[in-house]
Design a protein around this motif. Structure first.
Motif, PDB file in Angstrom:
ATOM      1  N   ALA A  25       0.833  -1.206   0.000  1.00  0.00           N
ATOM      2  CA  ALA A  25       0.000   0.000   0.000  1.00  0.00           C
ATOM      3  C   ALA A  25       0.866   1.253   0.000  1.00  0.00           C
ATOM      4  O   ALA A  25       0.587   2.211  -0.723  1.00  0.00           O
ATOM      5  CB  ALA A  25      -0.933  -0.004   1.213  1.00  0.00           C
ATOM      6  N   PHE A  26       1.925   1.244   0.791  1.00  0.00           N
ATOM      7  CA  PHE A  26       2.826   2.393   0.835  1.00  0.00           C
ATOM      8  C   PHE A  26       3.471   2.618  -0.531  1.00  0.00           C
ATOM      9  O   PHE A  26       3.570   3.750  -1.008  1.00  0.00           O
ATOM     10  CB  PHE A  26       3.896   2.185   1.909  1.00  0.00           C
ATOM     11  N   GLY A  27       3.886   1.530  -1.164  1.00  0.00           N
ATOM     12  CA  GLY A  27       4.497   1.624  -2.483  1.00  0.00           C
ATOM     13  C   GLY A  27       3.549   2.189  -3.527  1.00  0.00           C
ATOM     14  O   GLY A  27       3.967   2.859  -4.473  1.00  0.00           O
ATOM     15  N   ARG A  28       2.256   1.929  -3.348  1.00  0.00           N
ATOM     16  CA  ARG A  28       1.249   2.461  -4.280  1.00  0.00           C
ATOM     17  C   ARG A  28       0.806   3.868  -3.904  1.00  0.00           C
ATOM     18  O   ARG A  28       0.058   4.502  -4.655  1.00  0.00           O
ATOM     19  CB  ARG A  28       0.015   1.545  -4.284  1.00  0.00           C
ATOM     20  N   GLY A  29       1.178   4.295  -2.705  1.00  0.00           N
ATOM     21  CA  GLY A  29       0.762   5.614  -2.242  1.00  0.00           C
ATOM     22  C   GLY A  29      -0.687   5.661  -1.816  1.00  0.00           C
ATOM     23  O   GLY A  29      -1.328   6.710  -1.884  1.00  0.00           O
ATOM     24  N   THR A  30      -1.231   4.527  -1.372  1.00  0.00           N
ATOM     25  CA  THR A  30      -2.630   4.477  -0.956  1.00  0.00           C
ATOM     26  C   THR A  30      -2.726   4.396   0.566  1.00  0.00           C
ATOM     27  O   THR A  30      -1.789   4.030   1.250  1.00  0.00           O
ATOM     28  CB  THR A  30      -3.344   3.259  -1.571  1.00  0.00           C
ATOM     29  N   GLY A  31      -3.885   4.715   1.080  1.00  0.00           N
ATOM     30  CA  GLY A  31      -4.119   4.664   2.522  1.00  0.00           C
ATOM     31  C   GLY A  31      -4.897   3.422   2.908  1.00  0.00           C
ATOM     32  O   GLY A  31      -4.688   2.341   2.360  1.00  0.00           O
ATOM     33  N   ALA A  32      -5.833   3.596   3.824  1.00  0.00           N
ATOM     34  CA  ALA A  32      -6.617   2.482   4.356  1.00  0.00           C
ATOM     35  C   ALA A  32      -7.419   1.767   3.265  1.00  0.00           C
ATOM     36  O   ALA A  32      -7.542   0.547   3.286  1.00  0.00           O
ATOM     37  CB  ALA A  32      -7.548   2.969   5.458  1.00  0.00           C
ATOM     38  N   ARG A  33      -7.933   2.506   2.314  1.00  0.00           N
ATOM     39  CA  ARG A  33      -8.679   1.868   1.216  1.00  0.00           C
ATOM     40  C   ARG A  33      -7.765   0.960   0.411  1.00  0.00           C
ATOM     41  O   ARG A  33      -8.175  -0.074  -0.081  1.00  0.00           O
ATOM     42  CB  ARG A  33      -9.322   2.907   0.320  1.00  0.00           C
ATOM     43  N   GLY A  34      -6.529   1.363   0.274  1.00  0.00           N
ATOM     44  CA  GLY A  34      -5.552   0.540  -0.433  1.00  0.00           C
ATOM     45  C   GLY A  34      -5.289  -0.759   0.302  1.00  0.00           C
ATOM     46  O   GLY A  34      -5.161  -1.817  -0.320  1.00  0.00           O
ATOM     47  N   LEU A  35      -5.227  -0.692   1.631  1.00  0.00           N
ATOM     48  CA  LEU A  35      -5.027  -1.901   2.436  1.00  0.00           C
ATOM     49  C   LEU A  35      -6.172  -2.885   2.198  1.00  0.00           C
ATOM     50  O   LEU A  35      -5.955  -4.082   2.002  1.00  0.00           O
ATOM     51  CB  LEU A  35      -4.953  -1.559   3.928  1.00  0.00           C
TER      52      LEU A  35
END
Length: 121
Positions: A25-35
């Motif tokens: 998620a960090f690598g994609r630059g996303t937050g909780a929704r990314g998780l």
């Protein structure tokens, strides 16, 4: 967890699995929704397979599953707890095939949309 609980199945994600989700998620630059999206993508097939296998008591997800190296693991033997599975996995150098009561998620190879849903009009 809720979807699996409807079938009396526990869901477990290992510490390394949680770290891998966060790293992705960090690598994609996303937050909780990314998780959530990462987790749902990894578990998509599992959510469809579990209701058809009454022996499953736990779905186990680790870093290998998150990275796509293999599918999540289904624990089917009541004697195989999370702790016991992790110990057996370590003893077998990560070879899941040699662990009785644990299997990798597999969609039935005989499945075709035509067979199960009929031909499209």
């Amino acid at each position: 967890k809720y979807l699996f609980a409807m079938n009396d199945v526990d869901f477990h994600i290992s510490e390394c699995g949680l770290r891998e989700i966060a790293k992705t998620a960090f690598g994609r630059g996303t937050g909780a929704r990314g998780l959530r999206a990462i987790t749902e993508n990894v578990l998509m097939e599992t959510m469809f397979v579990v209701p058809d296998i009454p022996e499953v008591h736990t779905v186990y997800m680790d870093a290998e599953a998150i990275r796509g190296d293999r599918k999540p693991i289904l624990l089917t033997d009541p004697g195989v707890t999370i702790e016991k599975f992790e110990e057996l996995k370590k003893d077998s150098n990560g070879c899941i095939d040699s662990i009785d009561g644990a299997e990798v998620v597999v969609i039935d190879k005989g499945f075709t949309e035509e067979q199960d849903f009929g031909e499209a009009a």
